[in-house]
Structure formats: C-alpha cells, structure tokens
Design a protein around this motif. Sequence first.
Motif, PDB file in Angstrom:
ATOM      1  N   ALA A 167       0.865  -1.179   0.000  1.00 46.96           N
ATOM      2  CA  ALA A 167       0.000   0.000   0.000  1.00 46.96           C
ATOM      3  C   ALA A 167       0.903   1.230   0.000  1.00 46.96           C
ATOM      4  CB  ALA A 167      -0.920   0.009   1.215  1.00 46.96           C
ATOM      5  N   TYR A 168       0.504   2.259  -0.734  1.00 42.94           N
ATOM      6  CA  TYR A 168       1.381   3.426  -0.827  1.00 42.94           C
ATOM      7  C   TYR A 168       0.576   4.718  -0.781  1.00 42.94           C
ATOM      8  CZ  TYR A 168       0.153   4.081  -5.798  1.00 42.94           C
ATOM      9  OH  TYR A 168      -0.521   4.300  -6.979  1.00 42.94           O
ATOM     10  N   ASN A 169       1.274   5.801  -0.470  1.00 43.24           N
ATOM     11  CA  ASN A 169       0.664   7.121  -0.460  1.00 43.24           C
ATOM     12  C   ASN A 169       0.753   7.752  -1.840  1.00 43.24           C
ATOM     13  OD1 ASN A 169      -0.058   7.154   2.221  1.00 43.24           O
ATOM     14  ND2 ASN A 169       1.758   8.270   2.910  1.00 43.24           N
ATOM     15  N   LEU A 170      -0.365   8.217  -2.341  1.00 45.35           N
ATOM     16  CA  LEU A 170      -0.358   8.988  -3.568  1.00 45.35           C
ATOM     17  C   LEU A 170       0.182  10.390  -3.280  1.00 45.35           C
ATOM     18  CD1 LEU A 170      -2.273   6.542  -4.128  1.00 45.35           C
ATOM     19  CD2 LEU A 170      -3.399   7.994  -5.813  1.00 45.35           C
ATOM     20  N   ARG A 171       0.403  11.165  -4.308  1.00 41.63           N
ATOM     21  CA  ARG A 171       1.137  12.428  -4.172  1.00 41.63           C
ATOM     22  C   ARG A 171       0.625  13.355  -3.079  1.00 41.63           C
ATOM     23  NH1 ARG A 171       2.860  14.889 -10.081  1.00 41.63           N
ATOM     24  NH2 ARG A 171       3.617  12.925 -10.996  1.00 41.63           N
ATOM     25  N   ALA A 172      -0.689  13.427  -2.930  1.00 41.83           N
ATOM     26  CA  ALA A 172      -1.259  14.400  -1.997  1.00 41.83           C
ATOM     27  C   ALA A 172      -0.844  14.153  -0.560  1.00 41.83           C
ATOM     28  CB  ALA A 172      -2.784  14.408  -2.107  1.00 41.83           C
ATOM     29  N   ARG A 173      -0.434  12.927  -0.227  1.00 41.12           N
ATOM     30  CA  ARG A 173       0.002  12.611   1.131  1.00 41.12           C
ATOM     31  C   ARG A 173       1.530  12.579   1.243  1.00 41.12           C
ATOM     32  NH1 ARG A 173      -4.866  12.736   0.969  1.00 41.12           N
ATOM     33  NH2 ARG A 173      -4.197  14.905   1.059  1.00 41.12           N
ATOM     34  N   THR A 174       2.217  13.185   0.293  1.00 37.60           N
ATOM     35  CA  THR A 174       3.672  13.288   0.325  1.00 37.60           C
ATOM     36  C   THR A 174       4.060  14.756   0.333  1.00 37.60           C
ATOM     37  OG1 THR A 174       4.139  13.420  -2.062  1.00 37.60           O
ATOM     38  CG2 THR A 174       3.720  11.219  -1.128  1.00 37.60           C
ATOM     39  N   ASP A 175       5.372  15.022   0.408  1.00 36.49           N
ATOM     40  CA  ASP A 175       5.821  16.408   0.339  1.00 36.49           C
ATOM     41  C   ASP A 175       5.834  16.941  -1.086  1.00 36.49           C
ATOM     42  OD1 ASP A 175       7.989  15.016  -0.648  1.00 36.49           O
ATOM     43  OD2 ASP A 175       9.357  15.573   0.966  1.00 36.49           O
ATOM     44  N   TRP A 232     -10.246   9.698  11.236  1.00 38.07           N
ATOM     45  CA  TRP A 232      -9.958  10.286   9.932  1.00 38.07           C
ATOM     46  C   TRP A 232     -10.216  11.777   9.908  1.00 38.07           C
ATOM     47  CZ3 TRP A 232      -6.920   8.405   6.460  1.00 38.07           C
ATOM     48  CH2 TRP A 232      -6.681   7.018   6.446  1.00 38.07           C
ATOM     49  N   LYS A 233     -11.219  12.246  10.608  1.00 36.69           N
ATOM     50  CA  LYS A 233     -11.454  13.697  10.679  1.00 36.69           C
ATOM     51  C   LYS A 233     -10.256  14.406  11.292  1.00 36.69           C
ATOM     52  CE  LYS A 233     -15.496  15.023  12.245  1.00 36.69           C
ATOM     53  NZ  LYS A 233     -16.753  14.998  13.060  1.00 36.69           N
ATOM     54  N   ASP A 234      -9.673  13.829  12.327  1.00 34.07           N
ATOM     55  CA  ASP A 234      -8.489  14.426  12.957  1.00 34.07           C
ATOM     56  C   ASP A 234      -7.321  14.484  11.973  1.00 34.07           C
ATOM     57  OD1 ASP A 234      -9.824  14.777  15.344  1.00 34.07           O
ATOM     58  OD2 ASP A 234      -9.015  12.969  16.284  1.00 34.07           O
ATOM     59  N   ARG A 235      -7.171  13.469  11.136  1.00 30.31           N
ATOM     60  CA  ARG A 235      -6.099  13.468  10.143  1.00 30.31           C
ATOM     61  C   ARG A 235      -6.327  14.556   9.098  1.00 30.31           C
ATOM     62  NH1 ARG A 235      -3.390   8.225  10.839  1.00 30.31           N
ATOM     63  NH2 ARG A 235      -2.331   8.146   8.833  1.00 30.31           N
ATOM     64  N   TRP A 236      -7.575  14.677   8.636  1.00 31.84           N
ATOM     65  CA  TRP A 236      -7.868  15.653   7.586  1.00 31.84           C
ATOM     66  C   TRP A 236      -7.526  17.076   8.034  1.00 31.84           C
ATOM     67  CZ3 TRP A 236     -13.403  13.289   6.942  1.00 31.84           C
ATOM     68  CH2 TRP A 236     -13.279  12.030   6.349  1.00 31.84           C
ATOM     69  N   LEU A 237      -7.750  17.368   9.306  1.00 29.26           N
ATOM     70  CA  LEU A 237      -7.501  18.719   9.807  1.00 29.26           C
ATOM     71  C   LEU A 237      -6.024  19.089   9.790  1.00 29.26           C
ATOM     72  CD1 LEU A 237     -10.014  18.758  12.812  1.00 29.26           C
ATOM     73  CD2 LEU A 237     -10.271  19.921  10.607  1.00 29.26           C
ATOM     74  N   THR A 238      -5.144  18.115   9.587  1.00 24.33           N
ATOM     75  CA  THR A 238      -3.702  18.397   9.527  1.00 24.33           C
ATOM     76  C   THR A 238      -3.199  18.584   8.102  1.00 24.33           C
ATOM     77  OG1 THR A 238      -2.946  16.081   9.345  1.00 24.33           O
ATOM     78  CG2 THR A 238      -3.417  16.921  11.565  1.00 24.33           C
ATOM     79  N   TYR A 239      -4.059  18.406   7.098  1.00 21.62           N
ATOM     80  CA  TYR A 239      -3.617  18.477   5.710  1.00 21.62           C
ATOM     81  C   TYR A 239      -3.493  19.924   5.238  1.00 21.62           C
ATOM     82  CZ  TYR A 239      -5.045  13.512   5.135  1.00 21.62           C
ATOM     83  OH  TYR A 239      -5.187  12.159   5.238  1.00 21.62           O
ATOM     84  N   PRO A 240      -2.475  20.228   4.434  1.00 25.53           N
ATOM     85  CA  PRO A 240      -2.439  21.534   3.775  1.00 25.53           C
ATOM     86  C   PRO A 240      -3.618  21.675   2.813  1.00 25.53           C
ATOM     87  CG  PRO A 240      -0.296  20.423   3.632  1.00 25.53           C
ATOM     88  CD  PRO A 240      -1.293  19.409   4.125  1.00 25.53           C
ATOM     89  N   GLY A 241      -4.266  22.821   2.854  1.00 25.01           N
ATOM     90  CA  GLY A 241      -5.399  23.038   1.968  1.00 25.01           C
ATOM     91  C   GLY A 241      -5.029  22.892   0.505  1.00 25.01           C
ATOM     92  N   GLU A 242      -3.818  23.313   0.148  1.00 20.27           N
ATOM     93  CA  GLU A 242      -3.388  23.202  -1.247  1.00 20.27           C
ATOM     94  C   GLU A 242      -3.267  21.747  -1.671  1.00 20.27           C
ATOM     95  OE1 GLU A 242       0.121  24.840  -4.251  1.00 20.27           O
ATOM     96  OE2 GLU A 242       0.236  25.237  -2.097  1.00 20.27           O
ATOM     97  N   ALA A 243      -2.849  20.872  -0.751  1.00 22.90           N
ATOM     98  CA  ALA A 243      -2.718  19.456  -1.074  1.00 22.90           C
ATOM     99  C   ALA A 243      -4.076  18.856  -1.426  1.00 22.90           C
ATOM    100  CB  ALA A 243      -2.088  18.701   0.092  1.00 22.90           C
ATOM    101  N   VAL A 244      -5.087  19.200  -0.636  1.00 25.95           N
ATOM    102  CA  VAL A 244      -6.430  18.686  -0.894  1.00 25.95           C
ATOM    103  C   VAL A 244      -6.984  19.285  -2.183  1.00 25.95           C
ATOM    104  CG1 VAL A 244      -8.787  18.571  -0.008  1.00 25.95           C
ATOM    105  CG2 VAL A 244      -6.850  18.273   1.549  1.00 25.95           C
TER     106      VAL A 244
END
Length: 274
Positions: free
Chosen positions: A60-68, A180-192
């Motif tokens: 399983a891997y992270n797609l771009r949005a969950r990387t730097d 999952w809601k707690d995780r989403w709140l840590t995402y950069p808005g630009e990434a989403v």
Amino acid sequence: MSDLPEDPGPATQLYRHRTETVSEERGSGPAVVFAHGTLMDWTMFEPQLEALSDDYRTIAYNLRARTDRFQGPYDLDDLAEDCRVLMDAKDVDSCVLAGMSMGGFMALRFALEYPDMLDGIVLIDSMATPHDEAEQEQYGDMVETAKAEGDVPDPMAEAVSHMLFGQTSIEERTELVEHWKDRWLTYPGEAVHDEVKSWLHRPGVEDRLDEIDVPVLITHGAEDVSIEPERAEPMVDQLPDARMELIPEAGHSSNTENPEAANAAIREFLDDVY
C-alpha cells in the motif's frame, strides 16, 4: 522491468528513490498493490494488509497528496505513472491493482496504459464515468475554500465525513470516523485542492472498458452516498470479466468500514486470479 519515462519529474522520481518512505509492504507471493482515495492514505488498507499478507505480497502506498510533493497541477495519468515507477522500483512485474475511489479512477487508466503489468483489478467504491456538473461545482467550491484557508477547515471535515462514511459508521463506528477527521484537519489546503483537481474534471473511460481483459472485482459500500452503487453497476456488463460485491453497512470507504466483508470478497477474487 520497463524503463523509466524520459526525464521524470521529481514527484514521479519520489516513487523510485524514496519508495520505502511512501509505502508499506508485507508478506510474500503474488503482488497486490493498493492505491487510496481522496483525503485518505495507505493506512486505510491496514485491514487488507493484515488479512492478506499470509498468502500475498501486499503493498500500500501514499499517492502524491500525502507526500511532500503534493503541489500540482497533476492528473490521473501522472498518478498512473507514479504507480508504474513504484512497481518498477519494487521489482513487481505484474500485480492485482486495488484502487479506492480516486485510486480506482487511476487503476482504470493504468490498465489502459500498462495492460501487461496487471493480473487483475479491484475497484473499491469507484466508477468509470465522470462526476456530473453539480458535483464538480460542489467539490470545486469546497477545495477552493480549503486552499484559501490554508488548511482543511472543521466544517469541511465534518461535511466530508458524511460523504466518505456510511450511516452505520457515522452512528456506530465513531472512533473510526473521528480518527480520519483528525487526520484531515492536519492536511495543507493546497494538497487537498490539487488532489481533487487531479480527477474532478476527468473524462470518463466507460467507452474503453472493453479493452480491459483482466478480471475485475468491483466492491461497493451499500451505503455509499458519494458514488452510489448504481453508478458502478454498469461496469459489470461493460468490462469483459467483472463481478460486483456489495459491502453491507458501509459507505464510500467500505474496505475500512466493514473489512471482514471486504476482505472475504477480495480474498475469493485473488484466489481465483492466482
């Protein structure tokens, strides 16, 4: 293995040179590669890695949005190339590619571009047709707000939880939903924003499904309100070799909401493929 594309960009190179930092691998045997959906990450497939790694090499891997390397613009074809390079880096000649929602959009395009690298496909809460104009406007407005604010705002996380989880999970699996809601709140808005834009205005591929000649399993949450099951059902007839399993008491994230039912369907499919 196939050669790398000419001069791949840094985001694609990431999947070759930092493979272990963006992926989780367990088990041995025929390969099964898992690609997550929007706002999710590789950990949504923890139940599948745990259940299937006794007989299969699960990745399983992270797609771009969950990387730097989350900044776009990029599209589903770019994500398919990332997946190909990841497989190349891990010496995976062919696999069953399992994609949830956005991961499924990508998997269909991967199948059309790299048919020799697939033994089968699992489409989890996904579809071949595009989103309609009203959905495009709704999702577009949401992610423009997230980009403008710099982070995912609380009201958006709350609204999205009702899109990505079924009513049973909202009522009875509150710990999962809050996780999952707690995780989403840590995402950069630009990434989403860029993640959603990668697929929001995509053309459909329903007119090319007859070109995909590997077995396909379609699993879909019976309570999915983001992509209702009836929007996936036509693929059963459009694909040369496809079956569909409804996952009860689960919504758009059905593999993590009801993993027992999802794992049973996936294992039966893998046993048939391999």
